[in-house]
Design a protein around this motif. Sequence first.
Motif, PDB file in Angstrom:
ATOM      1  N   ASP A  61       1.131  -0.739   0.172  1.00  0.00           N
ATOM      2  CA  ASP A  61       0.016   0.188   0.065  1.00  0.00           C
ATOM      3  C   ASP A  61       1.056   0.929   0.107  1.00  0.00           C
ATOM      4  O   ASP A  61       0.292   2.510   0.239  1.00  0.00           O
ATOM      5  CB  ASP A  61      -1.198   0.310   1.009  1.00  0.00           C
ATOM      6  CG  ASP A  61      -2.195  -1.063   1.049  1.00  0.00           C
ATOM      7  OD1 ASP A  61      -3.072  -0.487   0.432  1.00  0.00           O
ATOM      8  OD2 ASP A  61      -2.166  -1.885   1.993  1.00  0.00           O
ATOM      9  N   PHE A  64      -0.005   4.539  -1.382  1.00  0.00           N
ATOM     10  CA  PHE A  64      -0.868   5.637  -0.749  1.00  0.00           C
ATOM     11  C   PHE A  64       0.374   6.626   0.544  1.00  0.00           C
ATOM     12  O   PHE A  64      -0.252   6.169   1.957  1.00  0.00           O
ATOM     13  CB  PHE A  64      -1.410   5.456  -0.352  1.00  0.00           C
ATOM     14  CG  PHE A  64      -2.470   3.972  -1.103  1.00  0.00           C
ATOM     15  CD1 PHE A  64      -3.264   5.089  -2.346  1.00  0.00           C
ATOM     16  CD2 PHE A  64      -2.886   3.185  -0.829  1.00  0.00           C
ATOM     17  CE1 PHE A  64      -3.739   4.505  -2.777  1.00  0.00           C
ATOM     18  CE2 PHE A  64      -3.410   2.206  -1.505  1.00  0.00           C
ATOM     19  CZ  PHE A  64      -3.713   3.009  -2.540  1.00  0.00           C
ATOM     20  N   ASP A  67      -1.054   8.826   3.804  1.00  0.00           N
ATOM     21  CA  ASP A  67      -0.948   8.299   5.325  1.00  0.00           C
ATOM     22  C   ASP A  67       0.312   8.113   6.104  1.00  0.00           C
ATOM     23  O   ASP A  67       0.166   7.890   7.436  1.00  0.00           O
ATOM     24  CB  ASP A  67      -1.570   7.049   5.379  1.00  0.00           C
ATOM     25  CG  ASP A  67      -3.064   6.836   4.758  1.00  0.00           C
ATOM     26  OD1 ASP A  67      -4.201   7.980   4.932  1.00  0.00           O
ATOM     27  OD2 ASP A  67      -3.395   6.071   3.481  1.00  0.00           O
ATOM     28  N   HIS A 163     -11.260   5.985   5.833  1.00  0.00           N
ATOM     29  CA  HIS A 163     -10.239   7.265   6.965  1.00  0.00           C
ATOM     30  C   HIS A 163     -11.278   8.914   6.544  1.00  0.00           C
ATOM     31  O   HIS A 163     -12.332   8.923   5.952  1.00  0.00           O
ATOM     32  CB  HIS A 163      -9.003   7.694   5.826  1.00  0.00           C
ATOM     33  CG  HIS A 163      -7.753   7.190   6.155  1.00  0.00           C
ATOM     34  ND1 HIS A 163      -7.317   6.564   4.789  1.00  0.00           N
ATOM     35  CD2 HIS A 163      -7.746   6.223   7.189  1.00  0.00           C
ATOM     36  CE1 HIS A 163      -6.432   5.460   5.062  1.00  0.00           C
ATOM     37  NE2 HIS A 163      -6.026   6.146   6.631  1.00  0.00           N
ATOM     38  N   LEU A 244      -8.333  -0.547  -3.563  1.00  0.00           N
ATOM     39  CA  LEU A 244      -7.888  -0.512  -2.828  1.00  0.00           C
ATOM     40  C   LEU A 244      -8.196   0.728  -2.435  1.00  0.00           C
ATOM     41  O   LEU A 244      -7.514   1.458  -0.671  1.00  0.00           O
ATOM     42  CB  LEU A 244      -6.090  -0.507  -2.715  1.00  0.00           C
ATOM     43  CG  LEU A 244      -5.940  -1.787  -3.661  1.00  0.00           C
ATOM     44  CD1 LEU A 244      -4.593  -1.132  -3.889  1.00  0.00           C
ATOM     45  CD2 LEU A 244      -6.631  -2.773  -3.217  1.00  0.00           C
ATOM     46  N   GLY A 246      -8.098   3.730  -2.272  1.00  0.00           N
ATOM     47  CA  GLY A 246      -7.920   5.192  -2.044  1.00  0.00           C
ATOM     48  C   GLY A 246      -7.995   6.129  -3.344  1.00  0.00           C
ATOM     49  O   GLY A 246      -8.621   5.606  -3.994  1.00  0.00           O
ATOM     50  N   CYS A 250      -4.642  10.509  -1.035  1.00  0.00           N
ATOM     51  CA  CYS A 250      -3.976   9.426  -0.499  1.00  0.00           C
ATOM     52  C   CYS A 250      -2.239   8.927  -1.234  1.00  0.00           C
ATOM     53  O   CYS A 250      -2.016   8.719  -0.933  1.00  0.00           O
ATOM     54  CB  CYS A 250      -4.052   7.898  -0.897  1.00  0.00           C
ATOM     55  SG  CYS A 250      -6.415   8.174  -0.946  1.00  0.00           S
TER      56      CYS A 250
END
Length: 255
Positions: A61, A64, A67, A163, A244, A246, A250
């Motif tokens: 991931d 992204f 985060d 999120h 995913l 996103g 992200c």
Amino acid sequence: FRFTHAVTRRPAASITRGLRAIDIGTPDLATMQGHHAAYIAALRATGATVVELPPLDAFPDSVFVEDTALCLPQGAIIMRPGAPTRLGEAAEMAPHLRALYTTVAFITGPGTIEGGDILVTGREILVGRSARTDAAGIEELRALVTPWGHTLREVHTPPGVLHFKTDCSLLDAETILSTKRLAASGCFDGYRVIHTADGEEAAANAIRFNDTVLMAGGFPATRDRLTAAGYAVTEIGNSECAKLDGGMSCLSLRF
Ligand code: CIR
């Protein structure tokens, strides 16, 4: 929403194993790479210096990047992701931000917090408690940003939403693009709110970067609302990241 820099990371081949709430199919790497290149080109067109970090195959991931850190004018703060498979991504980001910032602070735990839950507006920092961001993580962030002159307000990410910023974005210092379900919580009272069109909730994760709003393609009713409100919109393909959970925010750290 005025920025000079964006930090991005190219998607790795391991993206096919990226986390997802519901399996709606495996992302196609080549298609995602094409979308990612368009995203970077759109950021560069705003005048930004865009850092492109290499793929990190050990972290599916890691494309992204949002985060992993929070970038503020006073310094960068390395997050502590709540997803165990993503914890190591934050340490991978630290040296790159050290090269760009004189002050780099860390969330050391035991709490967790991910950048996707943090919305910085013209007047405050909103942090949504979520499955990834807990009260201890939020309090550790509060202790770091309060001396820097920021006001932090804890809010709630809706249940079932990954999120806080899955459901909202900053359009300008006083204006938020939000799903109706999130705005209904009252967290944006006092702001001007533009709602995503019904059925286009996935359009809420956009970014205002200088004079451009980057939004995922395929949400014409919401795009028309933004255009009618006077924003210059650039649409970017997001079909693979969407598998995913996103979106536009992200994929970069902005400062
Ligand atoms: C995850 O579940 O962590 C990734 N598949 C998606 C992260 C999206 N990031 C963001 O909204 N800031």
